[in-house]
Motif scaffolding. Sequence first.
Motif, short mmCIF file in Angstrom:
data_model
loop_
_atom_site.label_atom_id
_atom_site.label_comp_id
_atom_site.label_asym_id
_atom_site.label_seq_id
_atom_site.Cartn_x
_atom_site.Cartn_y
_atom_site.Cartn_z
N ALA A 509 0.81 -1.22 0.00
CA ALA A 509 0.00 0.00 0.00
C ALA A 509 0.84 1.27 0.00
O ALA A 509 0.30 2.37 -0.10
CB ALA A 509 -0.92 0.00 1.21
N GLY A 510 2.16 1.13 0.10
CA GLY A 510 3.03 2.29 0.19
C GLY A 510 3.39 2.87 -1.15
O GLY A 510 2.86 2.49 -2.21
N ARG A 511 4.34 3.78 -1.12
CA ARG A 511 4.71 4.52 -2.34
C ARG A 511 5.28 3.60 -3.41
O ARG A 511 5.10 3.85 -4.60
CB ARG A 511 5.74 5.59 -1.98
CG ARG A 511 5.17 6.74 -1.14
CD ARG A 511 6.23 7.80 -0.89
NE ARG A 511 5.69 8.91 -0.13
CZ ARG A 511 6.39 9.98 0.24
NH1 ARG A 511 7.70 10.05 -0.09
NH2 ARG A 511 5.83 10.95 0.94
N ALA A 512 5.98 2.59 -2.99
CA ALA A 512 6.56 1.65 -3.95
C ALA A 512 5.65 0.47 -4.23
O ALA A 512 6.08 -0.54 -4.79
CB ALA A 512 7.91 1.16 -3.44
N GLY A 513 4.38 0.60 -3.85
CA GLY A 513 3.46 -0.53 -3.93
C GLY A 513 3.25 -1.07 -5.32
O GLY A 513 3.17 -2.29 -5.53
N SER A 514 3.18 -0.20 -6.32
CA SER A 514 2.95 -0.68 -7.69
C SER A 514 4.13 -1.50 -8.18
O SER A 514 3.95 -2.57 -8.79
CB SER A 514 2.70 0.51 -8.62
OG SER A 514 1.51 1.18 -8.25
N ALA A 515 5.33 -1.02 -7.90
CA ALA A 515 6.52 -1.77 -8.30
C ALA A 515 6.61 -3.09 -7.54
O ALA A 515 6.97 -4.13 -8.10
CB ALA A 515 7.78 -0.94 -8.06
N TYR A 516 6.26 -3.05 -6.26
CA TYR A 516 6.27 -4.27 -5.44
C TYR A 516 5.28 -5.28 -6.01
O TYR A 516 5.62 -6.46 -6.19
CB TYR A 516 5.90 -3.91 -4.00
CG TYR A 516 5.81 -5.09 -3.05
CD1 TYR A 516 6.94 -5.57 -2.41
CD2 TYR A 516 4.58 -5.70 -2.79
CE1 TYR A 516 6.86 -6.64 -1.54
CE2 TYR A 516 4.49 -6.76 -1.91
CZ TYR A 516 5.63 -7.23 -1.28
OH TYR A 516 5.54 -8.29 -0.41
N ALA A 517 4.06 -4.84 -6.31
CA ALA A 517 3.06 -5.74 -6.85
C ALA A 517 3.50 -6.32 -8.19
O ALA A 517 3.27 -7.50 -8.48
CB ALA A 517 1.72 -5.02 -7.00
N ALA A 518 4.13 -5.49 -9.02
CA ALA A 518 4.59 -5.99 -10.32
C ALA A 518 5.67 -7.05 -10.15
O ALA A 518 5.66 -8.07 -10.85
CB ALA A 518 5.12 -4.82 -11.14
N ALA A 519 6.59 -6.83 -9.21
CA ALA A 519 7.66 -7.80 -8.98
C ALA A 519 7.10 -9.11 -8.44
O ALA A 519 7.48 -10.21 -8.87
CB ALA A 519 8.69 -7.22 -8.03
N VAL A 520 6.18 -9.02 -7.47
CA VAL A 520 5.58 -10.22 -6.90
C VAL A 520 4.78 -10.96 -7.98
O VAL A 520 4.85 -12.19 -8.09
CB VAL A 520 4.69 -9.87 -5.69
CG1 VAL A 520 3.85 -11.07 -5.28
CG2 VAL A 520 5.54 -9.39 -4.53
N GLY A 521 4.02 -10.22 -8.77
CA GLY A 521 3.24 -10.84 -9.83
C GLY A 521 4.12 -11.56 -10.85
O GLY A 521 3.82 -12.68 -11.28
N ALA A 522 5.23 -10.93 -11.21
CA ALA A 522 6.14 -11.56 -12.18
C ALA A 522 6.75 -12.83 -11.59
O ALA A 522 6.89 -13.85 -12.29
CB ALA A 522 7.24 -10.58 -12.57
N ALA A 523 7.10 -12.78 -10.31
CA ALA A 523 7.66 -13.97 -9.67
C ALA A 523 6.64 -15.11 -9.63
O ALA A 523 6.96 -16.27 -9.90
CB ALA A 523 8.13 -13.63 -8.26
N HIS A 524 5.41 -14.78 -9.29
CA HIS A 524 4.38 -15.82 -9.25
C HIS A 524 4.12 -16.40 -10.64
O HIS A 524 3.92 -17.61 -10.78
CB HIS A 524 3.09 -15.25 -8.66
CG HIS A 524 3.09 -15.17 -7.17
ND1 HIS A 524 2.55 -14.12 -6.47
CD2 HIS A 524 3.59 -16.01 -6.22
CE1 HIS A 524 2.68 -14.33 -5.17
NE2 HIS A 524 3.32 -15.47 -5.00
N ARG A 525 4.12 -15.57 -11.65
CA ARG A 525 3.91 -16.09 -13.00
C ARG A 525 5.04 -17.04 -13.40
O ARG A 525 4.82 -18.07 -14.05
CB ARG A 525 3.80 -14.94 -14.00
CG ARG A 525 2.46 -14.20 -13.92
CD ARG A 525 2.29 -13.24 -15.07
NE ARG A 525 3.26 -12.15 -15.05
CZ ARG A 525 3.10 -11.02 -14.38
NH1 ARG A 525 2.00 -10.83 -13.64
NH2 ARG A 525 4.03 -10.07 -14.41
#
Length: 529
Positions: A509-525
């Motif tokens: 939910a923080g300032r870097a949240g979008s980048a964090y979500a993208a990294a986690v999503g890429a790892a899960h994929r």
Amino acid sequence: MSTQAADAIVIGAGHNGLVAANELADAGWSVVVVEATGVPGGAVRSAEVTAPGYRNDLFSSFYPLGFVSPALTALDLGEHGLRWRHAPDVLAHVLPDGRVARLHRDVEITAASLDEFAPGDGDRWRAAFAAWRPVADPLVRALLTPFPPVRASAELLRGEGVAGALRLARRLVLPVRALGREMFAGEGGPLLLAGCALHTDLSPEDAGGGFFGWLLAMLGQQVGWPVPEGGAQRITDALVARLEERGGRIVYGAPADRVLIARGRAMGVRAGGDLYRAHRAVLADVPAPALYLDLVGAAHLPPRLVEDLEHFRWDGSTVKVDWALSGPIPWRNPAAAGAGTVHLDADLNGLSRYAADLASGDLPARPFLLAGQMTTSDPGRSPAGTESLWAYTHLPFRTQWHAEEIAAHVERMEAVLEEHAPGFRALVVGRHVAGPAELHGANPSLVGGTLGGGTAAAYQQLFLRPVPGLGRPDTPVDRLFLASSSAHPGGGVHGAPGHNAARAALVRAGRAGSAYAAAVGAAHRAIYR
């Protein structure tokens, strides 16, 4: 049907869910916890279930990991009434022949006990404890913080050097039988380690058992195995009071039946017939299969994750008995009388046979008991001159048990106690039996009477918990986090899964949240493609 909203919706008011809720409330979030039962605490609860005036812990009792856990200590629960008490002895392991190995917070008393089994083992214990002291804090942080534990591991490497770190890594994967053989000449030291390891579902021959045995034994030497004054419920009461003081709210009798998802993102929860919208995150203190297969559903998950869940393994089932006794336990060997925890009636080969029966799906003819003398540990648990006692033993994992099987096994448990404490049965003024069905009924997360949220075996730890993945609370559904003991680092009352989930939600939910979500999503994929 009503609709409510908060920054975070937490599913489950077990201690992990309450830790997560408190940390989010500390960050200024509005938090609603939805709890299926009518009471908070999950497996951290107390009540009078045996006789009036006898306070019984319904599930867990002794909390060495909770006492040192960064997640719990940071919450300052002492400000909300939590006080700790200690028995004179931490642990007594009673052998079939009646000899007793004692673990005491005074290292000299422990050492003297082990020297009775083999001269020189006292010095070996002192050396083991001296080696533990410099690694204790970074090792506990490495265990109880998000995976990978970069900072704590770096501190261990600086302190131990490469050579020391490599030898420590070897110790972490040794079976407890092998570790005990390397450390001691006699039976006492290995049995203290092995009995501790069997608080999990690992046998003396399983990889990683040495680590759990060593960890719990060394923590017992360092800080003891404390209990909350007045019962395990005091931990829950303190967490609830702290949360409510910060504006958090718990809704009882609201079993969650669906995580609401839109465009791959968790939007809220349906629970008790009402809708709870989550502006920022949903955190689930429920077992991984329940979250993924029941609350989320396969349609919202990568097919390979659903396939991996078919290989998720539970730990063993459990039967727990509480007794109200009219007097202290009449131990044949009085060396067991001062121990808060008693490991009863098995040498090392006996522990292996017991574990082999469980692995084979058989009920052991002679169960290994883990017992707690609660009035010895905390005098207020029962009237003066009496004892509040419990004992539990593992069973093979099943979701269905016949009442006759449980009753027969309780008889075996009492026979073991009577053998080592003649006259025990005559002291019983009240008894409460909780078999797998009763444990599961009182706490839906204890599936089949399991206690650990999944096996502690090496193949389901770290980045393999609950299935092969990141070893973190993030799930393939954005803004949905696993906050139960099914997540790393697993079972025990230490709050780490809840803490880790709250930290991940705050980062997302923080300032870097979008980048964090993208990294986690890429790892899960990459993992589940």
